[in-house]
Design a protein around this motif. Sequence first.
Motif, PDB file in Angstrom:
ATOM      1  N   GLY A  85      -2.809  11.987  -4.533  1.00  0.00           N
ATOM      2  CA  GLY A  85      -2.430  11.803  -5.925  1.00  0.00           C
ATOM      3  C   GLY A  85      -3.572  12.052  -6.880  1.00  0.00           C
ATOM      4  O   GLY A  85      -4.597  12.653  -6.515  1.00  0.00           O
ATOM      5  N   PRO A  86      -3.464  11.552  -8.101  1.00  0.00           N
ATOM      6  CA  PRO A  86      -4.495  11.826  -9.113  1.00  0.00           C
ATOM      7  C   PRO A  86      -5.802  11.091  -8.854  1.00  0.00           C
ATOM      8  O   PRO A  86      -6.840  11.459  -9.392  1.00  0.00           O
ATOM      9  CB  PRO A  86      -3.851  11.353 -10.416  1.00  0.00           C
ATOM     10  CG  PRO A  86      -2.852  10.327  -9.988  1.00  0.00           C
ATOM     11  CD  PRO A  86      -2.332  10.784  -8.645  1.00  0.00           C
ATOM     12  N   GLY A  87      -5.795  10.022  -8.060  1.00  0.00           N
ATOM     13  CA  GLY A  87      -7.020   9.277  -7.783  1.00  0.00           C
ATOM     14  C   GLY A  87      -7.332   8.247  -8.868  1.00  0.00           C
ATOM     15  O   GLY A  87      -6.624   8.121  -9.881  1.00  0.00           O
ATOM     16  N   ILE A  88      -8.425   7.520  -8.630  1.00  0.00           N
ATOM     17  CA  ILE A  88      -8.851   6.447  -9.541  1.00  0.00           C
ATOM     18  C   ILE A  88     -10.301   6.710  -9.916  1.00  0.00           C
ATOM     19  O   ILE A  88     -11.133   6.982  -9.043  1.00  0.00           O
ATOM     20  CB  ILE A  88      -8.720   5.065  -8.870  1.00  0.00           C
ATOM     21  CG1 ILE A  88      -7.292   4.842  -8.359  1.00  0.00           C
ATOM     22  CG2 ILE A  88      -9.112   3.950  -9.833  1.00  0.00           C
ATOM     23  CD1 ILE A  88      -7.143   3.588  -7.522  1.00  0.00           C
ATOM     24  N   LEU A 108     -11.199  11.336  -8.269  1.00  0.00           N
ATOM     25  CA  LEU A 108     -10.287  11.943  -9.231  1.00  0.00           C
ATOM     26  C   LEU A 108      -9.817  13.304  -8.719  1.00  0.00           C
ATOM     27  O   LEU A 108     -10.590  14.116  -8.212  1.00  0.00           O
ATOM     28  CB  LEU A 108     -10.970  12.092 -10.589  1.00  0.00           C
ATOM     29  CG  LEU A 108     -11.165  10.802 -11.393  1.00  0.00           C
ATOM     30  CD1 LEU A 108     -11.948  11.090 -12.668  1.00  0.00           C
ATOM     31  CD2 LEU A 108      -9.829  10.169 -11.722  1.00  0.00           C
ATOM     32  N   ARG A 109      -8.510  13.523  -8.847  1.00  0.00           N
ATOM     33  CA  ARG A 109      -7.835  14.775  -8.474  1.00  0.00           C
ATOM     34  C   ARG A 109      -7.928  15.085  -6.982  1.00  0.00           C
ATOM     35  O   ARG A 109      -7.622  16.200  -6.570  1.00  0.00           O
ATOM     36  CB  ARG A 109      -8.384  15.954  -9.285  1.00  0.00           C
ATOM     37  CG  ARG A 109      -8.095  15.847 -10.778  1.00  0.00           C
ATOM     38  CD  ARG A 109      -8.704  16.998 -11.550  1.00  0.00           C
ATOM     39  NE  ARG A 109     -10.169  16.952 -11.495  1.00  0.00           N
ATOM     40  CZ  ARG A 109     -10.911  16.211 -12.302  1.00  0.00           C
ATOM     41  NH1 ARG A 109     -10.337  15.451 -13.227  1.00  0.00           N
ATOM     42  NH2 ARG A 109     -12.228  16.220 -12.202  1.00  0.00           N
ATOM     43  N   GLU A 110      -8.357  14.100  -6.166  1.00  0.00           N
ATOM     44  CA  GLU A 110      -8.390  14.298  -4.719  1.00  0.00           C
ATOM     45  C   GLU A 110      -7.556  13.274  -3.965  1.00  0.00           C
ATOM     46  O   GLU A 110      -7.205  13.508  -2.809  1.00  0.00           O
ATOM     47  CB  GLU A 110      -9.835  14.244  -4.211  1.00  0.00           C
ATOM     48  CG  GLU A 110     -10.697  15.403  -4.689  1.00  0.00           C
ATOM     49  CD  GLU A 110     -12.073  15.380  -4.062  1.00  0.00           C
ATOM     50  OE1 GLU A 110     -12.258  14.605  -3.091  1.00  0.00           O
ATOM     51  OE2 GLU A 110     -12.956  16.131  -4.518  1.00  0.00           O
ATOM     52  N   GLY A 111      -7.250  12.151  -4.575  1.00  0.00           N
ATOM     53  CA  GLY A 111      -6.407  11.165  -3.927  1.00  0.00           C
ATOM     54  C   GLY A 111      -7.111   9.850  -3.675  1.00  0.00           C
ATOM     55  O   GLY A 111      -8.290   9.674  -4.013  1.00  0.00           O
ATOM     56  N   SER A 170       2.117  12.692  -6.830  1.00  0.00           N
ATOM     57  CA  SER A 170       2.960  13.648  -7.560  1.00  0.00           C
ATOM     58  C   SER A 170       4.022  14.239  -6.640  1.00  0.00           C
ATOM     59  O   SER A 170       3.901  14.223  -5.403  1.00  0.00           O
ATOM     60  CB  SER A 170       2.105  14.768  -8.155  1.00  0.00           C
ATOM     61  OG  SER A 170       1.090  14.228  -8.978  1.00  0.00           O
ATOM     62  N   THR A 171       5.056  14.795  -7.236  1.00  0.00           N
ATOM     63  CA  THR A 171       6.157  15.397  -6.489  1.00  0.00           C
ATOM     64  C   THR A 171       5.640  16.544  -5.624  1.00  0.00           C
ATOM     65  O   THR A 171       4.856  17.383  -6.060  1.00  0.00           O
ATOM     66  CB  THR A 171       7.232  15.922  -7.450  1.00  0.00           C
ATOM     67  OG1 THR A 171       7.690  14.835  -8.275  1.00  0.00           O
ATOM     68  CG2 THR A 171       8.400  16.506  -6.693  1.00  0.00           C
ATOM     69  N   GLY A 172       6.106  16.549  -4.382  1.00  0.00           N
ATOM     70  CA  GLY A 172       5.677  17.571  -3.438  1.00  0.00           C
ATOM     71  C   GLY A 172       4.413  17.220  -2.685  1.00  0.00           C
ATOM     72  O   GLY A 172       3.943  18.035  -1.882  1.00  0.00           O
ATOM     73  N   GLY A 173       3.838  16.047  -2.891  1.00  0.00           N
ATOM     74  CA  GLY A 173       2.611  15.652  -2.209  1.00  0.00           C
ATOM     75  C   GLY A 173       2.884  15.085  -0.835  1.00  0.00           C
ATOM     76  O   GLY A 173       4.028  15.102  -0.325  1.00  0.00           O
ATOM     77  N   GLU A 174       1.848  14.552  -0.240  1.00  0.00           N
ATOM     78  CA  GLU A 174       1.980  13.979   1.094  1.00  0.00           C
ATOM     79  C   GLU A 174       1.189  12.681   1.180  1.00  0.00           C
ATOM     80  O   GLU A 174       0.201  12.486   0.472  1.00  0.00           O
ATOM     81  CB  GLU A 174       1.499  14.958   2.166  1.00  0.00           C
ATOM     82  CG  GLU A 174       0.015  15.256   2.128  1.00  0.00           C
ATOM     83  CD  GLU A 174      -0.420  16.174   3.257  1.00  0.00           C
ATOM     84  OE1 GLU A 174       0.436  16.905   3.781  1.00  0.00           O
ATOM     85  OE2 GLU A 174      -1.622  16.140   3.599  1.00  0.00           O
ATOM     86  N   ILE A 175       1.649  11.827   2.077  1.00  0.00           N
ATOM     87  CA  ILE A 175       1.016  10.538   2.339  1.00  0.00           C
ATOM     88  C   ILE A 175       0.733  10.474   3.826  1.00  0.00           C
ATOM     89  O   ILE A 175       1.641  10.635   4.646  1.00  0.00           O
ATOM     90  CB  ILE A 175       1.919   9.370   1.895  1.00  0.00           C
ATOM     91  CG1 ILE A 175       2.216   9.453   0.394  1.00  0.00           C
ATOM     92  CG2 ILE A 175       1.274   8.040   2.235  1.00  0.00           C
ATOM     93  CD1 ILE A 175       3.253   8.462  -0.074  1.00  0.00           C
ATOM     94  N   LEU A 222       0.821  -1.204   0.000  1.00  0.00           N
ATOM     95  CA  LEU A 222       0.000   0.000   0.000  1.00  0.00           C
ATOM     96  C   LEU A 222       0.857   1.257   0.000  1.00  0.00           C
ATOM     97  O   LEU A 222       0.557   2.234  -0.703  1.00  0.00           O
ATOM     98  CB  LEU A 222      -0.936  -0.013   1.217  1.00  0.00           C
ATOM     99  CG  LEU A 222      -1.967  -1.152   1.258  1.00  0.00           C
ATOM    100  CD1 LEU A 222      -2.821  -1.060   2.514  1.00  0.00           C
ATOM    101  CD2 LEU A 222      -2.845  -1.142   0.017  1.00  0.00           C
ATOM    102  N   LEU A 223       1.941   1.269   0.774  1.00  0.00           N
ATOM    103  CA  LEU A 223       2.843   2.429   0.781  1.00  0.00           C
ATOM    104  C   LEU A 223       3.530   2.599  -0.566  1.00  0.00           C
ATOM    105  O   LEU A 223       3.691   3.728  -1.054  1.00  0.00           O
ATOM    106  CB  LEU A 223       3.882   2.270   1.887  1.00  0.00           C
ATOM    107  CG  LEU A 223       3.451   2.657   3.300  1.00  0.00           C
ATOM    108  CD1 LEU A 223       4.524   2.273   4.304  1.00  0.00           C
ATOM    109  CD2 LEU A 223       3.167   4.149   3.379  1.00  0.00           C
ATOM    110  N   SER A 224       3.923   1.492  -1.183  1.00  0.00           N
ATOM    111  CA  SER A 224       4.587   1.576  -2.485  1.00  0.00           C
ATOM    112  C   SER A 224       3.654   2.161  -3.536  1.00  0.00           C
ATOM    113  O   SER A 224       4.074   2.993  -4.351  1.00  0.00           O
ATOM    114  CB  SER A 224       5.066   0.187  -2.906  1.00  0.00           C
ATOM    115  OG  SER A 224       5.641   0.218  -4.197  1.00  0.00           O
ATOM    116  N   ASN A 225       2.378   1.762  -3.532  1.00  0.00           N
ATOM    117  CA  ASN A 225       1.424   2.344  -4.470  1.00  0.00           C
ATOM    118  C   ASN A 225       1.227   3.841  -4.217  1.00  0.00           C
ATOM    119  O   ASN A 225       1.122   4.637  -5.157  1.00  0.00           O
ATOM    120  CB  ASN A 225       0.077   1.623  -4.359  1.00  0.00           C
ATOM    121  CG  ASN A 225       0.101   0.246  -4.993  1.00  0.00           C
ATOM    122  OD1 ASN A 225       0.967  -0.058  -5.806  1.00  0.00           O
ATOM    123  ND2 ASN A 225      -0.835  -0.599  -4.601  1.00  0.00           N
ATOM    124  N   ALA A 226       1.153   4.221  -2.941  1.00  0.00           N
ATOM    125  CA  ALA A 226       0.960   5.637  -2.623  1.00  0.00           C
ATOM    126  C   ALA A 226       2.149   6.469  -3.085  1.00  0.00           C
ATOM    127  O   ALA A 226       1.988   7.559  -3.658  1.00  0.00           O
ATOM    128  CB  ALA A 226       0.731   5.800  -1.122  1.00  0.00           C
TER     129      ALA A 226
END
Length: 508
Positions: A421-424, A474-477, A396-401, A387-391
Amino acid sequence: MPLLRSNTADKFIVDRRKPHRNSDVARAVRRSRDRLSQRHGTPVFDRELLKLHAHAIVGSAATIPLLVLIITAAGLLGGMAGDIVVWAFLTMTCYAGLTWVAHRVRKADASRLNTISTKRNLLAGHFISGLGWVYFATLGCVNCQVEQFPIIKAIVLLLAMAATALITSSLRGALLATFALPVAAYAYIGINSWAPIELVMTGLLALSLPFFSYVASHFNRSSVMLLSFRSEKDALIAELETAKSMSDEARRRAEEANMAKSRFLASMSHELRTPLNAILGFSEVMSNEVLGPMQNPTYRDYARDVHDSGQHLLDLINEILDLSRIEAGRYQLNEEPVRLLHIVEECCHLMELKAHNKDLRIIQEFEPELPRLFADERALRQVTLNLLSNAVKFTSTGGEIRVRVGWTAGGGQYVSIKDNGPGIPPDEIPVVLSAFGQGSIAIKSAEQGTGLGLPIVQGLIHMHGGEFELHSKLREGTEAIAIFPASRVMEVLPALPTRKVAAGGRRR
């Protein structure tokens, strides 16, 4: 040396000797469709009507005899001695002949019935049974004390006609064959006597016969509709049996294919890993220049590429084998008391370097003092790392998990990993949860995976009796939640007082 032929299938070959489809079900479908396509007037449908008529005659065999016995008892009480007994015997004998014919038709095979001769025999039986009512229409009551005896005879004939109309509705013409002659005999006697009441009753009987014939024809149409509905029901049941048979066949073939795949992967794991380990070992020796410096730096870069590619292939093989073992139910859990909080902390520490290279922040929100879980430590580590690897891969660069560990409402524990990230897309969530499934964003990404991470996570969590949830916009993570049930949480044992522990040590 002679060849020995084994009766068992080879372990790499699926046994195809089983029948592909139940032939009895196919024949039942064909027969039901033929019956459904029949209409009134065709031999198959007429045979069914004749069988239905015979069943009604045999099933109500006591109705007419009971009516005859009641009339006989009333006649004896009214003073009719010999004539009424003779009539009862004649009527019962004639009706017994009709019942015998109907019984033979009922027991006969429907496919062997001759509709013309069978219908002729039944109508002849009805005509013979009507001879008793002809005799009844000619009875007189000179010495009896019953007034208006012709009216009583007409009422009795009306009751017999009504009962016969209900019983013989499946066979057209049966009512006329039974009561045409009795009504004619009653009319002949009534016209000769010129009594007003007998003329009225004669007219009533003459009108009642076509009326009851109409009622019988109406019931005949109901019988035809009943047969049509029964044929449709049989066809639907046969179709359902066919669908079930085909579903069982498809499931059996899928299970055989899955078994063949699992056997192939299990047998090829050693053959694939052995040369890969050699490739990884020699490429690492060459890239690290263990045996001496390499004159050409390009070769050293090639050796590193070979090592990275081999490691990627080995990871892919391990994921496929893990998934096949989970699907086959052969993945063995090494369950022991573990702390979910510590495992997630270690996994976050392992992913820090990769996250730092993409300028990602890993925010940890852990509830303190969580009790231990009775689970497989390797499986929990694999779930968290996937799960961490997918996140990290899709943020995107500069994001947070954001990583959370805590209690569930039902007393269990959970791990939540949420990225921005970009979401699904919602319609792609079932795709990414299936084996080898990838969303459109993953396909366009430079870091394409195998599509086995989330199915493995689902399988490992379900083996622990937990649940896996994936929420994304989408566009929310995306947020992935691994939930472990309360039955996996171990109770905290109370600590012993210090004095009792020390006293126990001195006694020992």
